[in-house]
Design a protein around this motif. Structure first.
Motif, PDB file in Angstrom:
ATOM      1  N   LYS A 117      -4.593   5.405 -86.419  1.00  0.00           N
ATOM      2  CA  LYS A 117      -4.923   5.871 -87.778  1.00  0.00           C
ATOM      3  C   LYS A 117      -3.693   5.817 -88.681  1.00  0.00           C
ATOM      4  N   LYS A 118      -3.942   5.452 -89.924  1.00  0.00           N
ATOM      5  CA  LYS A 118      -2.859   5.242 -90.896  1.00  0.00           C
ATOM      6  C   LYS A 118      -1.909   6.440 -90.998  1.00  0.00           C
ATOM      7  N   GLU A 119      -2.469   7.646 -91.181  1.00  0.00           N
ATOM      8  CA  GLU A 119      -1.607   8.812 -91.428  1.00  0.00           C
ATOM      9  C   GLU A 119      -0.678   9.060 -90.237  1.00  0.00           C
ATOM     10  N   GLU A 120      -1.243   8.905 -89.041  1.00  0.00           N
ATOM     11  CA  GLU A 120      -0.441   9.123 -87.831  1.00  0.00           C
ATOM     12  C   GLU A 120       0.666   8.056 -87.704  1.00  0.00           C
ATOM     13  N   MET A 121       0.291   6.804 -88.023  1.00  0.00           N
ATOM     14  CA  MET A 121       1.296   5.722 -87.987  1.00  0.00           C
ATOM     15  C   MET A 121       2.436   6.049 -88.938  1.00  0.00           C
ATOM     16  N   MET A 122       2.077   6.533 -90.120  1.00  0.00           N
ATOM     17  CA  MET A 122       3.098   6.793 -91.144  1.00  0.00           C
ATOM     18  C   MET A 122       4.011   7.942 -90.729  1.00  0.00           C
ATOM     19  N   ALA A 123       3.428   8.997 -90.155  1.00  0.00           N
ATOM     20  CA  ALA A 123       4.240  10.145 -89.734  1.00  0.00           C
ATOM     21  C   ALA A 123       5.225   9.709 -88.644  1.00  0.00           C
ATOM     22  N   GLN A 124       4.738   8.900 -87.681  1.00  0.00           N
ATOM     23  CA  GLN A 124       5.621   8.446 -86.599  1.00  0.00           C
ATOM     24  C   GLN A 124       6.716   7.526 -87.151  1.00  0.00           C
TER      25      GLN A 124
ATOM     26  N   GLU B 263       1.938   1.377 -97.714  1.00  0.00           N
ATOM     27  CA  GLU B 263       2.507   2.635 -98.196  1.00  0.00           C
ATOM     28  C   GLU B 263       3.929   2.843 -97.683  1.00  0.00           C
ATOM     29  N   LEU B 264       4.170   2.486 -96.434  1.00  0.00           N
ATOM     30  CA  LEU B 264       5.521   2.659 -95.882  1.00  0.00           C
ATOM     31  C   LEU B 264       6.515   1.722 -96.576  1.00  0.00           C
ATOM     32  N   ALA B 265       6.069   0.505 -96.874  1.00  0.00           N
ATOM     33  CA  ALA B 265       6.958  -0.434 -97.566  1.00  0.00           C
ATOM     34  C   ALA B 265       7.354   0.125 -98.928  1.00  0.00           C
ATOM     35  N   LYS B 266       6.416   0.789 -99.593  1.00  0.00           N
ATOM     36  CA  LYS B 266       6.743   1.397-100.899  1.00  0.00           C
ATOM     37  C   LYS B 266       7.780   2.500-100.750  1.00  0.00           C
ATOM     38  N   GLU B 267       7.788   3.158 -99.591  1.00  0.00           N
ATOM     39  CA  GLU B 267       8.787   4.212 -99.337  1.00  0.00           C
ATOM     40  C   GLU B 267      10.132   3.612 -98.920  1.00  0.00           C
ATOM     41  N   GLY B 268      10.177   2.290 -98.780  1.00  0.00           N
ATOM     42  CA  GLY B 268      11.437   1.637 -98.405  1.00  0.00           C
ATOM     43  C   GLY B 268      11.629   1.505 -96.906  1.00  0.00           C
TER      44      GLY B 268
ATOM     45  N   GLY C  76      -3.531  -0.445 -89.988  1.00  0.00           N
ATOM     46  CA  GLY C  76      -2.120  -0.831 -89.989  1.00  0.00           C
ATOM     47  C   GLY C  76      -1.694  -1.435 -91.324  1.00  0.00           C
ATOM     48  N   PHE C  77      -2.532  -2.313 -91.894  1.00  0.00           N
ATOM     49  CA  PHE C  77      -2.152  -2.946 -93.167  1.00  0.00           C
ATOM     50  C   PHE C  77      -1.973  -1.885 -94.257  1.00  0.00           C
ATOM     51  N   LYS C  78      -2.855  -0.871 -94.265  1.00  0.00           N
ATOM     52  CA  LYS C  78      -2.727   0.183 -95.293  1.00  0.00           C
ATOM     53  C   LYS C  78      -1.439   0.977 -95.063  1.00  0.00           C
ATOM     54  N   ALA C  79      -1.147   1.268 -93.790  1.00  0.00           N
ATOM     55  CA  ALA C  79       0.092   2.001 -93.478  1.00  0.00           C
ATOM     56  C   ALA C  79       1.308   1.170 -93.903  1.00  0.00           C
ATOM     57  N   MET C  80       1.260  -0.147 -93.638  1.00  0.00           N
ATOM     58  CA  MET C  80       2.395  -1.024 -94.018  1.00  0.00           C
ATOM     59  C   MET C  80       2.641  -0.948 -95.514  1.00  0.00           C
TER      60      MET C  80
ATOM     61  N   ASN D 201      19.073   0.589 -89.998  1.00  0.00           N
ATOM     62  CA  ASN D 201      18.702  -0.757 -89.524  1.00  0.00           C
ATOM     63  C   ASN D 201      17.601  -0.704 -88.466  1.00  0.00           C
ATOM     64  N   THR D 202      16.641   0.158 -88.734  1.00  0.00           N
ATOM     65  CA  THR D 202      15.509   0.308 -87.826  1.00  0.00           C
ATOM     66  C   THR D 202      14.260  -0.274 -88.483  1.00  0.00           C
ATOM     67  N   TYR D 203      13.551  -1.079 -87.728  1.00  0.00           N
ATOM     68  CA  TYR D 203      12.295  -1.676 -88.199  1.00  0.00           C
ATOM     69  C   TYR D 203      11.154  -1.028 -87.423  1.00  0.00           C
ATOM     70  N   ILE D 204      10.134  -0.613 -88.144  1.00  0.00           N
ATOM     71  CA  ILE D 204       9.017   0.052 -87.495  1.00  0.00           C
ATOM     72  C   ILE D 204       7.894  -0.951 -87.259  1.00  0.00           C
ATOM     73  N   LYS D 205       7.527  -1.091 -85.999  1.00  0.00           N
ATOM     74  CA  LYS D 205       6.460  -2.027 -85.637  1.00  0.00           C
ATOM     75  C   LYS D 205       5.111  -1.338 -85.837  1.00  0.00           C
ATOM     76  N   ILE D 206       4.324  -1.917 -86.715  1.00  0.00           N
ATOM     77  CA  ILE D 206       3.009  -1.375 -87.038  1.00  0.00           C
ATOM     78  C   ILE D 206       1.958  -2.409 -86.614  1.00  0.00           C
ATOM     79  N   PRO D 207       0.896  -1.981 -85.916  1.00  0.00           N
ATOM     80  CA  PRO D 207      -0.141  -2.937 -85.507  1.00  0.00           C
ATOM     81  C   PRO D 207      -0.796  -3.621 -86.713  1.00  0.00           C
ATOM     82  N   SER D 208      -1.057  -4.908 -86.568  1.00  0.00           N
ATOM     83  CA  SER D 208      -1.668  -5.669 -87.659  1.00  0.00           C
ATOM     84  C   SER D 208      -3.188  -5.518 -87.618  1.00  0.00           C
ATOM     85  N   SER D 209      -3.618  -4.299 -87.882  1.00  0.00           N
ATOM     86  CA  SER D 209      -5.049  -3.950 -87.907  1.00  0.00           C
ATOM     87  C   SER D 209      -5.363  -3.456 -89.321  1.00  0.00           C
ATOM     88  N   GLY D 210      -6.642  -3.159 -89.581  1.00  0.00           N
ATOM     89  CA  GLY D 210      -7.024  -2.657 -90.903  1.00  0.00           C
ATOM     90  C   GLY D 210      -6.227  -1.424 -91.307  1.00  0.00           C
TER      91      GLY D 210
END
Ligand SMILES: O=C[C@H](O)COP(=O)(O)O
Length: 226
Positions: free
Chosen positions: A64-71, A99-104, A93-97, A82-91
């Motif tokens: 779930k998006k919210e859980e992905m974002m919190a982690q 929002e997280l990208a907007k946070e930098g 996941g794309f929404k989490a990506m 210099n840490t990259y967060i691996k997010i699953p390329s699922s529906g």
């Protein structure tokens, strides 16, 4: 092109960094589970071992998006810039990506098996797209062809995204993408050991040493005559 180690064993990582021009380490939950240690402790130890400047990729374990974002936020706080967060390329996941990208937060879109997954992740703001070359081959498709299509999509759309190709089983797969020139590759220790595993090289170097040794006088080393 960056070269990363897909592994979480500290001794192996240290050994590979001593031998190869390495830019960082990638992990996933399976790789961390193999080490049998608390994953948080292990990720902190990897960061300490490689230092603050190398790239470290670590994955969220959520659907779930919210859980992905919190982690994701917690992992970046814990492991540095210099840490990259691996997010699953699922529906989700794309929404989490997005929002997280907007946070930098820097995102590596993982679990990519098709070019269109790559397109969606790039559009959602991922910095890296991780196609699983060998796992795609194992499904009866062509992992290298999928990876090259994703590279074409990035170039055609001018996305500020790069490929981080993962899941390799042999040097030929590596060579193909090195020739194509993708952004990054991550390899397990077994694949690294196959990159320069040529007895001809050892033989040639050994001959040079033997020939040069004939010039040494009693008690001298090569340092004395160079
Ligand atoms: O994170 C994904 C891995 O790099 C996949 O590699 P593997 O197919 O060797 O497990």
């Amino acid at each position: 092109m960056k070269l990363l180690i897909d592994h979480a064993n500290l001794t192996d990582i240290k050994g590979l960094i001593e031998l190869f021009p390495i830019d960082g380490v990638t992990t996933n939950p399976t790789i961390l589970a193999k080490e049998g240690e608390n994953p948080k402790e292990r990720l902190i130890s990897i960061r300490k071992l490689i230092g603050p400047d190398m790239d470290l990729h670590c994955q969220v374990v959520a659907t779930k998006k919210e859980e992905m974002m919190a982690q994701a936020r917690k992992l970046v706080d814990m492991l540095g810039k210099n840490t990259y967060i691996k997010i699953p390329s699922s529906g989700e996941g794309f929404k989490a990506m997005e929002e997280l990208a907007k946070e930098g937060i820097k995102i590596t879109a993982t679990g990519i098996y098709s070019p269109l997954q790559g397109f969606l992740a790039a559009k959602a703001g991922a910095k890296y797209l991780a196609p699983y070359v060998n796992r795609i081959d194992n499904l009866g498709y062509d992992g290298l062809a999928v990876t090259k299509k994703i590279q074409n999509i990035i170039e055609a759309n001018d996305f500020g995204t790069e490929i981080l190709a993962a899941s390799f089983k042999n040097s030929n797969q590596v060579l193909d993408l090195v020739e194509r020139g993708v952004g990054a590759l991550t390899l397990g220790p077994d694949v690294f050991s196959g990159l320069v595993n040529d007895r001809n090289v050892d033989f040639a170097i050994g001959n040079f040493e033997d020939d040069f040794r004939s010039l040494l006088e009693e008690g001298q080393t090569f340092l004395d005559i160079l």
